[in-house]
Scaffold this active site. Structure first.
Site, mmCIF file in Angstrom:
data_model
loop_
_atom_site.group_PDB
_atom_site.id
_atom_site.type_symbol
_atom_site.label_atom_id
_atom_site.label_comp_id
_atom_site.label_asym_id
_atom_site.label_seq_id
_atom_site.Cartn_x
_atom_site.Cartn_y
_atom_site.Cartn_z
ATOM 1 N N SER A 69 -8.581 88.506 26.715
ATOM 2 C CA SER A 69 -8.087 88.845 28.051
ATOM 3 C C SER A 69 -9.076 88.565 29.179
ATOM 4 C CB SER A 69 -7.644 90.314 28.105
ATOM 5 O OG SER A 69 -6.379 90.459 27.481
ATOM 6 N N LYS A 72 -7.667 86.444 31.956
ATOM 7 C CA LYS A 72 -6.966 86.927 33.141
ATOM 8 C C LYS A 72 -7.836 86.898 34.394
ATOM 9 C CE LYS A 72 -3.737 89.885 30.586
ATOM 10 N NZ LYS A 72 -4.266 89.975 29.214
ATOM 11 N N SER A 129 -4.430 95.157 32.018
ATOM 12 C CA SER A 129 -4.466 93.877 31.312
ATOM 13 C C SER A 129 -3.079 93.523 30.789
ATOM 14 C CB SER A 129 -5.475 93.909 30.153
ATOM 15 O OG SER A 129 -5.823 92.599 29.765
ATOM 16 N N LYS A 231 -14.010 92.861 33.593
ATOM 17 C CA LYS A 231 -12.842 92.729 32.721
ATOM 18 C C LYS A 231 -13.253 92.807 31.263
ATOM 19 C CE LYS A 231 -8.396 91.909 32.252
ATOM 20 N NZ LYS A 231 -8.420 92.659 30.974
#
Length: 294
Positions: A69, A72, A129, A231
């Site tokens: 992720s 992203k 997320s 993140k």
């Protein structure tokens, strides 16, 4: 000078010279410190850079890894660009297609025909997320997720990410979607420098959506003073990844850790790297002790 006085003076001089050599040797011979790594060598990668881009620490930083992720971050980079260019506003409604809604968790779980505004979409991606929202953004900005992934890869090259290929907007498993810790540091640095007006989204740990409190899972937020994003990511093939921004007391760092065996161990490792690089011991070398090694 008599021989009786000369030889004691000579002995004292030799002794003093030997002491200086010893001290100099101690000052120039590096000491070795151990750093436990919460991952096997084939998964682990890490890098720490300061605000000027100088590398303070790295290990396997250019080895190919799955971003999970962390992907992203680039999805958001392109969404922030669209905001700046006026192609969308924070109140723009993004439709959630059946394809987007079918994405596996983590997601917000939309019904057919529903939409999400851009401001909520940013929070859903940074905090939760949400895979369904990431795909909806990709389809809205790129026409299709495949086309958007090509845009992501092109932007990666433009900002200096030399070894990254994106195949989707979410980071869900794809054997062709690869990056490096070094490239993720480049992306984290670019997000902080290019979009300071939007960077606050990465420091949020929860948000309200349709009357419901949605909580995130970046436990580095609030754990270490100065940490303000960015993140986390996980798929089985990647292990536990994170990009972390630190900004306090005149020090700015971007830290990337990839491949950890658990989120807790990953976070402990990030905290250890922060402490080591805020007050580095002079004249030391670091030996990594990978998970499973004795």
């Amino acid at each position: 000078m008599s021989k009786q006085r000369f030889f004691p003076l000579l002995q004292r001089f030799v002794a003093a010279f030997a002491l200086l050599v010893l001290v100099a040797g101690c000052a120039t011979t590096p000491t070795e410190t151990m750093l436990a790594v919460p991952a096997p060598a084939q998964k682990y990668a890490a890098v720490v850079v300061d605000g000027s881009g100088r590398t303070l620490f790295e290990a396997n930083s250019t080895a190919p890894r799955y971003p999970a992720s962390l992907t992203k971050m680039m999805t958001l980079y392109l969404l922030f660009e669209a905001l700046e260019q006026g192609r969308v506003s924070k109140t723009t409604l993004i439709p959630v297609s059946d394809n987007a809604a079918r994405q596996p968790p983590t997601k917000l779980r939309f019904r057919r025909g529903e939409t999400i505004d851009v401001d909520s979409a940013i929070r859903a991606i940074t905090v939760k997320s949400a895979n369904d929202v990431a795909v909806a953004v990709a389809e809205y900005l790129g026409g299709s997720e495949d086309a958007f992934a090509a845009m992501m890869t092109a932007k990666a090259r433009q900002i200096g990410m030399r070894s990254t290929v994106f195949r989707n907007a979410s980071g869900l498993p794809d054997a062709g979607q690869l990056t490096t810790a070094r490239d993720m540091a480049v992306l984290g640095t670019a997000l902080r420098a290019r979009f300071p007006q939007h960077f606050h989204y990465f420091s949020e740990s929860d948000f309200m959506f349709r009357g419901r409190l949605v909580r995130g899972h970046n436990d580095m937020l609030g754990r270490v003073r100065g940490v303000n994003g960015i993140k986390t990511g996980y798929i089985r093939a990647s292990g536990f990844n994170i990009v972390t921004s630190y900004d306090a007391d005149g020090r700015r760092l971007i830290l990337v850790v990839m491949g950890a065996d658990s989120a807790r161990q990953r976070n402990d490792h990030v905290e250890a790297l922060i402490q080591r690089n805020l007050s580095p011991a002079s004249n030391t070398t670091t030996r990594l002790l990978y998970a499973g090694e004795q």
